[in-house]
Design a protein around this motif. Structure first.
Motif, PDB file in Angstrom:
ATOM      1  N   GLY A  78      -4.822  13.108 -43.456  1.00 32.00           N
ATOM      2  CA  GLY A  78      -3.883  12.740 -42.309  1.00 32.00           C
ATOM      3  C   GLY A  78      -4.764  11.266 -41.854  1.00 32.00           C
ATOM      4  O   GLY A  78      -4.155  10.907 -40.830  1.00 32.00           O
ATOM      5  N   ARG A  79      -5.742  10.852 -42.322  1.00 29.42           N
ATOM      6  CA  ARG A  79      -6.226   9.761 -41.821  1.00 29.42           C
ATOM      7  C   ARG A  79      -5.424   8.253 -41.801  1.00 29.42           C
ATOM      8  O   ARG A  79      -4.853   8.261 -42.937  1.00 29.42           O
ATOM      9  CB  ARG A  79      -7.491   9.279 -42.451  1.00 29.42           C
ATOM     10  N   CYS A  80      -5.351   7.520 -40.818  1.00 27.83           N
ATOM     11  CA  CYS A  80      -4.537   6.363 -40.704  1.00 27.83           C
ATOM     12  C   CYS A  80      -5.570   5.126 -40.230  1.00 27.83           C
ATOM     13  O   CYS A  80      -6.322   5.363 -39.471  1.00 27.83           O
ATOM     14  CB  CYS A  80      -3.427   6.533 -39.790  1.00 27.83           C
ATOM     15  N   ARG A  81      -5.281   3.965 -40.842  1.00 26.53           N
ATOM     16  CA  ARG A  81      -5.817   2.773 -40.363  1.00 26.53           C
ATOM     17  C   ARG A  81      -5.182   2.027 -39.250  1.00 26.53           C
ATOM     18  O   ARG A  81      -3.640   1.903 -39.296  1.00 26.53           O
ATOM     19  CB  ARG A  81      -5.977   1.743 -41.335  1.00 26.53           C
ATOM     20  N   GLN A  82      -5.681   2.060 -37.966  1.00 23.88           N
ATOM     21  CA  GLN A  82      -4.986   1.669 -36.884  1.00 23.88           C
ATOM     22  C   GLN A  82      -5.546   0.313 -36.731  1.00 23.88           C
ATOM     23  O   GLN A  82      -6.758  -0.135 -36.209  1.00 23.88           O
ATOM     24  CB  GLN A  82      -5.478   2.056 -35.735  1.00 23.88           C
ATOM     25  N   ASN A  83      -4.957  -1.140 -36.968  1.00 21.41           N
ATOM     26  CA  ASN A  83      -5.585  -2.341 -36.786  1.00 21.41           C
ATOM     27  C   ASN A  83      -4.500  -3.167 -36.307  1.00 21.41           C
ATOM     28  O   ASN A  83      -3.264  -3.534 -37.022  1.00 21.41           O
ATOM     29  CB  ASN A  83      -5.795  -2.821 -38.490  1.00 21.41           C
ATOM     30  N   PRO A  84      -4.370  -3.493 -35.076  1.00 21.54           N
ATOM     31  CA  PRO A  84      -3.453  -4.124 -34.469  1.00 21.54           C
ATOM     32  C   PRO A  84      -3.447  -5.585 -34.911  1.00 21.54           C
ATOM     33  O   PRO A  84      -2.256  -6.388 -34.788  1.00 21.54           O
ATOM     34  CB  PRO A  84      -3.968  -4.392 -32.860  1.00 21.54           C
ATOM     35  N   ARG A  85      -4.336  -6.259 -35.742  1.00 21.55           N
ATOM     36  CA  ARG A  85      -4.252  -7.635 -36.447  1.00 21.55           C
ATOM     37  C   ARG A  85      -3.415  -7.447 -37.723  1.00 21.55           C
ATOM     38  O   ARG A  85      -3.378  -8.553 -38.385  1.00 21.55           O
ATOM     39  CB  ARG A  85      -5.666  -8.068 -36.529  1.00 21.55           C
TER      40      ARG A  85
END
Length: 523
Positions: free
Chosen positions: A63-70
């Protein structure tokens, strides 16, 4: 004709097919379409794509996700954009990459760690590392706190003689080079005028035997003393068309050999788009069939030209363990870019370095065009992956996004060669320069000469194997050793010939290579 005649013709056809090599699909869905591929000293392969491609076909675990606002496509992204592929079981394991690696570069350093640099947008100045592991390990990408002096997109890396530092050359609107790690705090980038032309991205960069760097871009090439920053000399222009991205030729440093003291470095550059094709948008322009060889260490070097039997853009050129060069992947028309190529080049071509003769090999049924890769495996096969000529993953059209992984087995792996294929039984795990060492092997039949060849593992992207290198070592005549044979081998003389790193060592009998063993070349 009769049954016997039919059977003879059938056997003859089998022989022809075996003589041209064979193709095998290893995995029908690797999850990503690999833009950058690296083979590690654990015999695993790292596949890497862009992060701003939207969903891939494989999710991050647990369930891992990448959180990258850019991130420009998916600021919350639960899909993997890198995987570890294990030949044999042909399995994949998702890897986690944070910043965008689109059209980035890289090289393995002495301890086997991949140092990966640059990319697009928020990844433009980033430096990432991956310390490889075996198939059941949990190694993954690490974003370092270091940054490049300037943003680099479409640059090329070359390991320097220390085995710890790389020179990073060129990039889009970046006519300069720099070092990682820096030679001193605050060191920046250094201008190089030849990198300011068109068709100059992903320049071809090779370490010369004297420690200088050969750099080729478009049609020009220079010898750079990277210590002083001086261009030692300019070489003649290669005849014909431009050769670098987006014109998409390919290059290889031909094997360095003990017979001349490893002092002769010859570069071979083949194919590419027609002159002006990318600037005019001519996707139907026929690619080039021309190849040039230049002895970069000669007193008065000049290009020796000849033609391939198949014209080609976006081909990959590999140093094979029998000393030949394989030219594989690509297209017949157009140039590099999304939807800019036509008519896939499905047949690999073999080039015999000594005789300068080409041979056409068996074709694949899978087009490998823009964003495809080819890497030598330690078992002698060629791992082929990727091909995505679309901005996103698109599974329709002339060249749909390709998730399948193949292996090409050259003719030296044909069943009839099994009896004379050596099997390495004993070898040193690490070497020093000039060391005399012994390799023990067994073989069904002793036929012809035996030599030991070492290959490094390059970072392959955009038709160029960054840092690729092959060394043909001084090898004594085999002597009987118990149930097998042994050969005495002399290691290369120094770090400018083979920088400290992990290398594949092949025992080659009469052109038939063993499965390689990995040996660490130390200082």
């Amino acid at each position: 004709m009769g049954l016997l005649g039919v059977f003879v013709v059938f056997l003859h056809c089998l022989h022809l097919v075996a003589g041209q090599g064979t193709w095998t699909v290893l995995n029908n869905n690797a999850g990503i379409s690999s833009m950058h591929t690296m083979v590690t000293h654990y015999d695993t392969a790292i596949f890497l794509d862009r992060t701003n491609i939207g969903p891939s076909q494989i999710k991050l675990p647990n369930g891992r996700c990448r959180q990258n606002p850019r991130e420009r496509i998916s600021k919350t992204d639960c899909y993997a954009h890198s995987v570890m592929f294990t030949p044999g079981p042909n399995t994949v394991r998702p890897l986690y990459i944070f910043t965008d690696t689109w059209c980035s570069s890289g090289h393995f350093i002495a301890n086997g760690q991949m140092v990966q640099t640059g990319g697009d947008f928020e990844g433009n100045r980033k430096i990432r590392t991956l310390s490889p592991c075996a198939s059941r390990g949990n190694c993954d990408w690490v974003e370092t706190n270091d940054v490049l002096a300037v943003g680099r997109w479409y640059s090329s890396n070359q390991l320097l003689p220390s085995g710890l530092r790389q020179i990073i050359v060129g990039g889009r609107v970046t006519p300069s080079y720099e070092f990682y790690p820096k030679r001193k705090p605050g060191e920046g980038a250094f201008k190089l005028a030849m990198l300011g032309e068109n068709d100059n991205l992903y320049p071809f960069v090779y370490l010369l035997p004297n420690g200088d760097i050969f750099i080729f871009a478009n049609r020009r090439s220079v010898q750079l003393n990277w210590n002083s920053g001086k261009v030692v000399r300019e070489y003649p222009l290669i005849p014909g068309n431009p050769r670098n991205y987006p014109s998409a030729g390919s290059a290889v440093l031909l094997p360095l050999t003990w017979q001349n003291g490893f002092g002769v470095a010859e570069v071979m550059i083949c194919g590419g788009a027609a002159t002006g094709a990318s600037r005019s948008g001519n996707v139907n322009a026929p690619g080039s069939a021309s190849c040039g060889r230049l002895v970069a260490t000669a007193g008065r070097p000049n290009w020796a030209m000849q033609n391939m039997p198949i014209r080609r853009i976006m081909g990959d050129m590999l140093n094979m363990p029998n000393g030949d060069v394989l030219i594989i992947n690509g297209a017949l028309n157009g140039y590099q870019g999304w939807g800019k190529e036509r008519n896939a080049a499905l047949n690999p071509v073999n080039y015999n370095v000594a005789t300068r003769k080409f041979q056409v090999f068996a074709k694949t049924n899978i087009p490998r065009v823009y964003h495809s890769t080819a890497n030598l495996l330690s078992d002698g096969r060629v791992l082929v992956a990727g091909s995505n000529t679309h901005q996103f993953y698109t599974y329709r059209g002339a060249f749909p996004t390709e998730l399948r992984v193949e292996a090409f087995s050259p003719p030296y792996l044909a069943a009839g060669n099994n009896g004379i294929r050596p099997v390495i039984r004993a070898y040193p795990k690490a070497l020093k320069y000039k060391q005399v060492f012994v390799i023990n092997f067994t073989v069904g039949r002793r036929v012809g000469g035996v030599e030991v060849i070492m290959n490094n593992a390059p970072f392959v992207t955009h038709s160029y194997a960054q840092g690729q290198r092959q060394l043909r070592l001084k090898t004594a005549a085999p002597v009987k050793a118990g149930a097998g044979w042994s050969v005495q081998v002399t290691a290369v003389p120094g770090a400018t010939i083979a920088p400290p790193s992990w290398y594949m060592f092949f025992c080659v009998q009469n052109g038939i290579p063993s499965k390689a063993v990995w040996i660490k070349q130390n200082n």
